[in-house]
Motif scaffolding. Structure first.
Motif, PDB file in Angstrom:
ATOM      1  N   LEU A  63       0.844  -1.195   0.000  1.00 56.41           N
ATOM      2  CA  LEU A  63       0.000   0.000   0.000  1.00 56.41           C
ATOM      3  C   LEU A  63       0.879   1.244   0.000  1.00 56.41           C
ATOM      4  O   LEU A  63       0.572   2.222  -0.687  1.00 56.41           O
ATOM      5  CB  LEU A  63      -0.938  -0.003   1.216  1.00 56.41           C
ATOM      6  N   ALA A  64       1.986   1.217   0.720  1.00 55.72           N
ATOM      7  CA  ALA A  64       2.894   2.365   0.774  1.00 55.72           C
ATOM      8  C   ALA A  64       3.468   2.700  -0.599  1.00 55.72           C
ATOM      9  O   ALA A  64       3.720   3.871  -0.902  1.00 55.72           O
ATOM     10  CB  ALA A  64       4.020   2.107   1.766  1.00 55.72           C
ATOM     11  N   GLU A  65       3.658   1.698  -1.449  1.00 54.81           N
ATOM     12  CA  GLU A  65       4.161   1.940  -2.807  1.00 54.81           C
ATOM     13  C   GLU A  65       3.092   2.553  -3.711  1.00 54.81           C
ATOM     14  O   GLU A  65       3.412   3.120  -4.746  1.00 54.81           O
ATOM     15  CB  GLU A  65       4.645   0.632  -3.442  1.00 54.81           C
ATOM     16  N   ARG A  66       1.840   2.457  -3.298  1.00 59.25           N
ATOM     17  CA  ARG A  66       0.731   2.938  -4.121  1.00 59.25           C
ATOM     18  C   ARG A  66       0.148   4.252  -3.616  1.00 59.25           C
ATOM     19  O   ARG A  66      -0.764   4.794  -4.225  1.00 59.25           O
ATOM     20  CB  ARG A  66      -0.344   1.856  -4.185  1.00 59.25           C
ATOM     21  N   THR A  67       0.666   4.748  -2.492  1.00 54.81           N
ATOM     22  CA  THR A  67       0.184   6.005  -1.912  1.00 54.81           C
ATOM     23  C   THR A  67       1.372   6.920  -1.625  1.00 54.81           C
ATOM     24  O   THR A  67       2.516   6.506  -1.749  1.00 54.81           O
ATOM     25  CB  THR A  67      -0.610   5.753  -0.611  1.00 54.81           C
ATOM     26  N   LYS A  68       1.078   8.148  -1.209  1.00 54.01           N
ATOM     27  CA  LYS A  68       2.135   9.115  -0.876  1.00 54.01           C
ATOM     28  C   LYS A  68       2.436   9.053   0.620  1.00 54.01           C
ATOM     29  O   LYS A  68       1.533   8.848   1.436  1.00 54.01           O
ATOM     30  CB  LYS A  68       1.685  10.545  -1.233  1.00 54.01           C
ATOM     31  N   PRO A  69       3.705   9.238   1.004  1.00 57.08           N
ATOM     32  CA  PRO A  69       4.060   9.243   2.432  1.00 57.08           C
ATOM     33  C   PRO A  69       3.273  10.325   3.189  1.00 57.08           C
ATOM     34  O   PRO A  69       3.131  11.447   2.719  1.00 57.08           O
ATOM     35  CB  PRO A  69       5.557   9.565   2.433  1.00 57.08           C
ATOM     36  N   GLY A  70       2.739   9.931   4.328  1.00 57.34           N
ATOM     37  CA  GLY A  70       1.939  10.858   5.134  1.00 57.34           C
ATOM     38  C   GLY A  70       0.495  10.963   4.680  1.00 57.34           C
ATOM     39  O   GLY A  70      -0.320  11.595   5.339  1.00 57.34           O
ATOM     40  N   LYS A  71       0.181  10.389   3.546  1.00 53.14           N
ATOM     41  CA  LYS A  71      -1.182  10.423   3.006  1.00 53.14           C
ATOM     42  C   LYS A  71      -1.624   9.011   2.625  1.00 53.14           C
ATOM     43  O   LYS A  71      -2.263   8.807   1.603  1.00 53.14           O
ATOM     44  CB  LYS A  71      -1.246  11.327   1.763  1.00 53.14           C
ATOM     45  N   GLU A  72      -1.271   8.021   3.450  1.00 56.68           N
ATOM     46  CA  GLU A  72      -1.552   6.619   3.146  1.00 56.68           C
ATOM     47  C   GLU A  72      -3.036   6.320   3.017  1.00 56.68           C
ATOM     48  O   GLU A  72      -3.413   5.300   2.454  1.00 56.68           O
ATOM     49  CB  GLU A  72      -0.940   5.699   4.214  1.00 56.68           C
ATOM     50  N   ASN A  73      -3.873   7.199   3.557  1.00 59.12           N
ATOM     51  CA  ASN A  73      -5.313   6.961   3.470  1.00 59.12           C
ATOM     52  C   ASN A  73      -5.877   7.355   2.099  1.00 59.12           C
ATOM     53  O   ASN A  73      -6.999   6.988   1.777  1.00 59.12           O
ATOM     54  CB  ASN A  73      -6.063   7.713   4.571  1.00 59.12           C
ATOM     55  N   TRP A  74      -5.111   8.054   1.274  1.00 63.63           N
ATOM     56  CA  TRP A  74      -5.600   8.473  -0.041  1.00 63.63           C
ATOM     57  C   TRP A  74      -5.048   7.567  -1.131  1.00 63.63           C
ATOM     58  O   TRP A  74      -3.875   7.604  -1.442  1.00 63.63           O
ATOM     59  CB  TRP A  74      -5.226   9.931  -0.323  1.00 63.63           C
ATOM     60  N   LEU A  75      -5.927   6.761  -1.700  1.00 69.13           N
ATOM     61  CA  LEU A  75      -5.566   5.868  -2.801  1.00 69.13           C
ATOM     62  C   LEU A  75      -6.164   6.439  -4.075  1.00 69.13           C
ATOM     63  O   LEU A  75      -7.382   6.578  -4.196  1.00 69.13           O
ATOM     64  CB  LEU A  75      -6.097   4.458  -2.546  1.00 69.13           C
ATOM     65  N   ILE A  76      -5.292   6.775  -5.022  1.00 67.12           N
ATOM     66  CA  ILE A  76      -5.730   7.361  -6.291  1.00 67.12           C
ATOM     67  C   ILE A  76      -5.258   6.438  -7.407  1.00 67.12           C
ATOM     68  O   ILE A  76      -4.060   6.197  -7.563  1.00 67.12           O
ATOM     69  CB  ILE A  76      -5.169   8.788  -6.447  1.00 67.12           C
ATOM     70  N   THR A  77      -6.221   5.908  -8.162  1.00 61.25           N
ATOM     71  CA  THR A  77      -5.899   4.958  -9.233  1.00 61.25           C
ATOM     72  C   THR A  77      -6.719   5.277 -10.474  1.00 61.25           C
ATOM     73  O   THR A  77      -7.767   5.920 -10.401  1.00 61.25           O
ATOM     74  CB  THR A  77      -6.209   3.507  -8.814  1.00 61.25           C
ATOM     75  N   MET A  78      -6.234   4.786 -11.598  1.00 62.52           N
ATOM     76  CA  MET A  78      -7.025   4.845 -12.824  1.00 62.52           C
ATOM     77  C   MET A  78      -8.193   3.878 -12.648  1.00 62.52           C
ATOM     78  O   MET A  78      -8.030   2.804 -12.078  1.00 62.52           O
ATOM     79  CB  MET A  78      -6.182   4.441 -14.040  1.00 62.52           C
ATOM     80  N   GLY A  79      -9.348   4.247 -13.142  1.00 59.83           N
ATOM     81  CA  GLY A  79     -10.537   3.404 -13.020  1.00 59.83           C
ATOM     82  C   GLY A  79     -10.740   2.525 -14.236  1.00 59.83           C
ATOM     83  O   GLY A  79     -11.847   2.435 -14.759  1.00 59.83           O
ATOM     84  N   VAL A  80      -9.644   1.882 -14.682  1.00 57.92           N
ATOM     85  CA  VAL A  80      -9.691   1.038 -15.869  1.00 57.92           C
ATOM     86  C   VAL A  80      -9.094  -0.319 -15.518  1.00 57.92           C
ATOM     87  O   VAL A  80      -7.938  -0.406 -15.105  1.00 57.92           O
ATOM     88  CB  VAL A  80      -8.892   1.691 -17.033  1.00 57.92           C
TER      89      VAL A  80
END
Length: 188
Positions: A108-125
């Motif tokens: 999850l840490a590789e997919r989010t920004k440090p300090g903002k681990e609760n925000w997951l932003i992905t392409m919806g495809v």
């Protein structure tokens, strides 16, 4: 003396002749080159992104109204993007997964920004055949792993948008993004 005048006369005309010939040669090369540029410019220029795509090169999204556990869908470059505010429980579930068991191993840490681990932003495809998975809208099927479910061919993603089951080969893609303020994220 007549021979001397003749050679001087030839040098003068011969030199002028060379200059004229050089000009003609230069013109003979420059004219087609200019024509080639005139023909190639529209061909190359049409490969540039259109104005509507350039207008969406970056978008700013207000995330202040997204509650924990909620996701929204927006459009960027004519593609859906999911923005999800993960709950502490969803973060814990994502971190509890043994990454070595995943088809496309990422934390999850590789997919989010440090300090903002609760925000997951992905392409919806979906990475299988490009369908739009369910799970970003209120009441949509999130599948057994609590993330996203692709109704086209059954790909199932977890709370970190990682592929867990189904034909999709990779996790949902994370686009380039940055937080420009505590309540705004810039995608692109």
């Amino acid at each position: 003396m007549a021979a001397v005048e003749y050679s001087e006369h030839m040098d003068a005309h011969g030199e002028d002749g060379m200059r004229r010939r050089d000009f003609l040669n230069l013109g003979a090369v420059a004219f087609p080159a200019a024509g080639a540029v005139a023909l190639l410019y529209p061909l190359i220029n049409q490969m540039n992104p259109s104005a509507d795509v350039l207008a969406l090169a970056q978008i700013d999204v207000d995330i202040s109204h997204i509650q924990p556990g909620q996701a929204i869908k927006t459009i960027w470059r004519k593609q859906p993007v999911f923005l999800r505010n993960l709950t502490p429980r969803e973060i814990q579930e994502a971190n509890a997964v043994d990454v070595s068991t995943l088809r496309d191993p990422q934390t999850l840490a590789e997919r989010t920004k440090p300090g903002k681990e609760n925000w997951l932003i992905t392409m919806g495809v979906c990475t299988h055949l490009g369908c739009v998975p369910l799970g970003a809208g209120e009441g949509e099927n999130r599948g057994p792993f609590g993330g996203y479910f692709c109704p086209c061919h059954g790909s199932m993603y977890d709370t970190a948008a990682r592929i867990r089951q189904g034909p999709a080969p990779k996790n949902l893609e994370v686009p380039e993004y940055a937080f420009t303020s505590p309540t705004t994220v810039r995608i692109g």
